[in-house]
Motif scaffolding. Structure first.
Motif, PDB file in Angstrom:
ATOM      1  N   GLU A  99       1.070  12.203   5.985  1.00  0.00           N
ATOM      2  CA  GLU A  99      -0.366  12.470   6.085  1.00  0.00           C
ATOM      3  C   GLU A  99      -0.682  13.893   5.622  1.00  0.00           C
ATOM      4  OE1 GLU A  99      -1.535   9.607   9.869  1.00  0.00           O
ATOM      5  OE2 GLU A  99      -0.650  11.581  10.251  1.00  0.00           O
ATOM      6  N   ALA A 100       0.151  14.841   6.041  1.00  0.00           N
ATOM      7  CA  ALA A 100      -0.056  16.235   5.649  1.00  0.00           C
ATOM      8  C   ALA A 100       0.076  16.396   4.135  1.00  0.00           C
ATOM      9  CB  ALA A 100       0.941  17.135   6.377  1.00  0.00           C
ATOM     10  N   ARG A 101       1.056  15.715   3.545  1.00  0.00           N
ATOM     11  CA  ARG A 101       1.235  15.790   2.097  1.00  0.00           C
ATOM     12  C   ARG A 101       0.012  15.215   1.387  1.00  0.00           C
ATOM     13  NH1 ARG A 101       2.579  13.206  -2.496  1.00  0.00           N
ATOM     14  NH2 ARG A 101       4.026  14.224  -3.915  1.00  0.00           N
ATOM     15  N   ALA A 102      -0.489  14.086   1.859  1.00  0.00           N
ATOM     16  CA  ALA A 102      -1.649  13.457   1.234  1.00  0.00           C
ATOM     17  C   ALA A 102      -2.868  14.379   1.284  1.00  0.00           C
ATOM     18  CB  ALA A 102      -1.954  12.124   1.912  1.00  0.00           C
ATOM     19  N   ILE A 103      -3.092  14.994   2.428  1.00  0.00           N
ATOM     20  CA  ILE A 103      -4.225  15.920   2.573  1.00  0.00           C
ATOM     21  C   ILE A 103      -4.034  17.123   1.665  1.00  0.00           C
ATOM     22  CG2 ILE A 103      -5.321  17.547   4.176  1.00  0.00           C
ATOM     23  CD1 ILE A 103      -4.881  15.357   6.356  1.00  0.00           C
ATOM     24  N   PHE A 104      -2.820  17.672   1.635  1.00  0.00           N
ATOM     25  CA  PHE A 104      -2.534  18.815   0.769  1.00  0.00           C
ATOM     26  C   PHE A 104      -2.846  18.466  -0.684  1.00  0.00           C
ATOM     27  CE2 PHE A 104       0.405  21.191  -1.956  1.00  0.00           C
ATOM     28  CZ  PHE A 104       0.076  22.490  -1.619  1.00  0.00           C
ATOM     29  N   LEU A 105      -2.375  17.307  -1.140  1.00  0.00           N
ATOM     30  CA  LEU A 105      -2.613  16.911  -2.528  1.00  0.00           C
ATOM     31  C   LEU A 105      -4.095  16.665  -2.805  1.00  0.00           C
ATOM     32  CD1 LEU A 105       0.437  14.597  -3.262  1.00  0.00           C
ATOM     33  CD2 LEU A 105       0.042  16.929  -4.082  1.00  0.00           C
ATOM     34  N   GLU A 106      -4.810  16.069  -1.868  1.00  0.00           N
ATOM     35  CA  GLU A 106      -6.245  15.851  -2.046  1.00  0.00           C
ATOM     36  C   GLU A 106      -6.968  17.176  -2.236  1.00  0.00           C
ATOM     37  OE1 GLU A 106      -7.819  13.561   1.203  1.00  0.00           O
ATOM     38  OE2 GLU A 106      -6.380  11.947   0.856  1.00  0.00           O
ATOM     39  N   GLU A 107      -6.648  18.145  -1.395  1.00  0.00           N
ATOM     40  CA  GLU A 107      -7.312  19.452  -1.489  1.00  0.00           C
ATOM     41  C   GLU A 107      -6.854  20.211  -2.727  1.00  0.00           C
ATOM     42  OE1 GLU A 107      -9.901  20.098   0.294  1.00  0.00           O
ATOM     43  OE2 GLU A 107      -9.575  18.307   1.515  1.00  0.00           O
ATOM     44  N   LEU A 108      -5.599  20.063  -3.103  1.00  0.00           N
ATOM     45  CA  LEU A 108      -5.078  20.716  -4.304  1.00  0.00           C
ATOM     46  C   LEU A 108      -5.813  20.219  -5.543  1.00  0.00           C
ATOM     47  CD1 LEU A 108      -2.975  22.515  -5.724  1.00  0.00           C
ATOM     48  CD2 LEU A 108      -1.402  20.574  -5.634  1.00  0.00           C
ATOM     49  N   VAL A 109      -6.005  18.915  -5.643  1.00  0.00           N
ATOM     50  CA  VAL A 109      -6.687  18.340  -6.799  1.00  0.00           C
ATOM     51  C   VAL A 109      -8.170  18.731  -6.818  1.00  0.00           C
ATOM     52  CG1 VAL A 109      -7.355  16.143  -7.863  1.00  0.00           C
ATOM     53  CG2 VAL A 109      -5.016  16.483  -7.063  1.00  0.00           C
ATOM     54  N   VAL A 115      -9.258  21.664  -5.828  1.00  0.00           N
ATOM     55  CA  VAL A 115      -9.242  23.057  -6.287  1.00  0.00           C
ATOM     56  C   VAL A 115      -8.889  23.128  -7.775  1.00  0.00           C
ATOM     57  CG1 VAL A 115      -7.967  25.242  -6.060  1.00  0.00           C
ATOM     58  CG2 VAL A 115      -8.740  24.038  -4.023  1.00  0.00           C
ATOM     59  N   ALA A 116      -8.001  22.253  -8.216  1.00  0.00           N
ATOM     60  CA  ALA A 116      -7.559  22.228  -9.611  1.00  0.00           C
ATOM     61  C   ALA A 116      -7.760  20.813 -10.165  1.00  0.00           C
ATOM     62  CB  ALA A 116      -6.102  22.647  -9.706  1.00  0.00           C
ATOM     63  N   PRO A 117      -9.000  20.462 -10.520  1.00  0.00           N
ATOM     64  CA  PRO A 117      -9.303  19.090 -10.912  1.00  0.00           C
ATOM     65  C   PRO A 117      -8.603  18.607 -12.183  1.00  0.00           C
ATOM     66  CG  PRO A 117     -11.223  20.503 -11.158  1.00  0.00           C
ATOM     67  CD  PRO A 117     -10.159  21.318 -10.515  1.00  0.00           C
ATOM     68  N   ASP A 118      -8.000  19.515 -12.931  1.00  0.00           N
ATOM     69  CA  ASP A 118      -7.257  19.094 -14.119  1.00  0.00           C
ATOM     70  C   ASP A 118      -5.903  18.478 -13.762  1.00  0.00           C
ATOM     71  OD1 ASP A 118      -6.781  21.797 -13.306  1.00  0.00           O
ATOM     72  OD2 ASP A 118      -5.539  22.082 -15.094  1.00  0.00           O
ATOM     73  N   LEU A 119      -5.492  18.601 -12.491  1.00  0.00           N
ATOM     74  CA  LEU A 119      -4.231  18.017 -12.029  1.00  0.00           C
ATOM     75  C   LEU A 119      -4.464  16.582 -11.559  1.00  0.00           C
ATOM     76  CD1 LEU A 119      -2.845  20.955  -9.853  1.00  0.00           C
ATOM     77  CD2 LEU A 119      -2.201  20.360 -12.200  1.00  0.00           C
ATOM     78  N   GLU A 120      -3.437  15.771 -11.705  1.00  0.00           N
ATOM     79  CA  GLU A 120      -3.447  14.401 -11.205  1.00  0.00           C
ATOM     80  C   GLU A 120      -2.478  14.332 -10.032  1.00  0.00           C
ATOM     81  OE1 GLU A 120      -5.316  11.856 -12.243  1.00  0.00           O
ATOM     82  OE2 GLU A 120      -6.250  13.015 -13.849  1.00  0.00           O
ATOM     83  N   GLY A 121      -2.962  13.950  -8.858  1.00  0.00           N
ATOM     84  CA  GLY A 121      -2.140  13.924  -7.657  1.00  0.00           C
ATOM     85  C   GLY A 121      -0.857  13.138  -7.806  1.00  0.00           C
ATOM     86  N   GLU A 122      -0.929  11.997  -8.506  1.00  0.00           N
ATOM     87  CA  GLU A 122       0.260  11.161  -8.641  1.00  0.00           C
ATOM     88  C   GLU A 122       1.298  11.761  -9.594  1.00  0.00           C
ATOM     89  OE1 GLU A 122      -2.968   9.718 -11.395  1.00  0.00           O
ATOM     90  OE2 GLU A 122      -2.879   9.990  -9.244  1.00  0.00           O
ATOM     91  N   GLU A 155       7.280  16.546  -5.595  1.00  0.00           N
ATOM     92  CA  GLU A 155       7.492  17.198  -4.295  1.00  0.00           C
ATOM     93  C   GLU A 155       7.882  18.666  -4.443  1.00  0.00           C
ATOM     94  OE1 GLU A 155       7.420  16.001  -0.871  1.00  0.00           O
ATOM     95  OE2 GLU A 155       6.107  14.661  -1.977  1.00  0.00           O
ATOM     96  N   THR A 156       8.585  18.979  -5.518  1.00  0.00           N
ATOM     97  CA  THR A 156       9.112  20.341  -5.685  1.00  0.00           C
ATOM     98  C   THR A 156       8.323  21.177  -6.690  1.00  0.00           C
ATOM     99  OG1 THR A 156      10.687  19.540  -7.333  1.00  0.00           O
ATOM    100  CG2 THR A 156      11.454  19.653  -5.037  1.00  0.00           C
ATOM    101  N   ASP A 157       7.198  20.669  -7.179  1.00  0.00           N
ATOM    102  CA  ASP A 157       6.378  21.453  -8.109  1.00  0.00           C
ATOM    103  C   ASP A 157       5.781  22.649  -7.371  1.00  0.00           C
ATOM    104  OD1 ASP A 157       6.830  19.890 -10.329  1.00  0.00           O
ATOM    105  OD2 ASP A 157       4.933  18.797 -10.181  1.00  0.00           O
ATOM    106  N   HIS A 158       6.053  23.836  -7.893  1.00  0.00           N
ATOM    107  CA  HIS A 158       5.508  25.067  -7.316  1.00  0.00           C
ATOM    108  C   HIS A 158       4.062  25.213  -7.776  1.00  0.00           C
ATOM    109  CE1 HIS A 158       4.896  29.345  -6.557  1.00  0.00           C
ATOM    110  NE2 HIS A 158       5.919  29.263  -5.722  1.00  0.00           N
TER     111      HIS A 158
END
Length: 82
Positions: A5-15, A17-24, A28-31
């Motif tokens: 759940e934490a990972r999903a929320i992190f990725l949702e918020e990351l995308v 902030v950076a809409p050019d990224l695709e969550g999928e 896991e190890t991308d800095h």
């Protein structure tokens, strides 16, 4: 909160902030700065978004603990469990 759940929320918020990224496409190890090319303002916006969504304060000294999705999931999972 589970780490998944934490990972999903992190990725949702990351995308957000950076809409050019695709969550999928984010591994896991991308800095977030070295591999995904977020700048320091993007990182601050991500931290602010996580705080707004989860109510978790992430001090600057802990930014290294959210540097990858795997690290962030573990960190947020621990913080939400406390």
């Amino acid at each position: 909160m589970t780490q998944d759940e934490a990972r999903a929320i992190f990725l949702e918020e990351l995308v957000k902030v950076a809409p050019d990224l695709e969550g999928e496409d984010i591994a896991e190890t991308d800095h977030i700065q070295d591999d995904l090319e977020l700048d320091s303002m993007d990182v601050l916006n991500l931290v602010a978004a996580l705080h707004a969504r989860l109510g978790v304060d992430i001090p600057e000294a802990d930014y290294v603990e959210i540097a990858t999705p795997a690290l962030a999931a573990a960190y947020l999972g621990r913080r939400m469990a406390a």
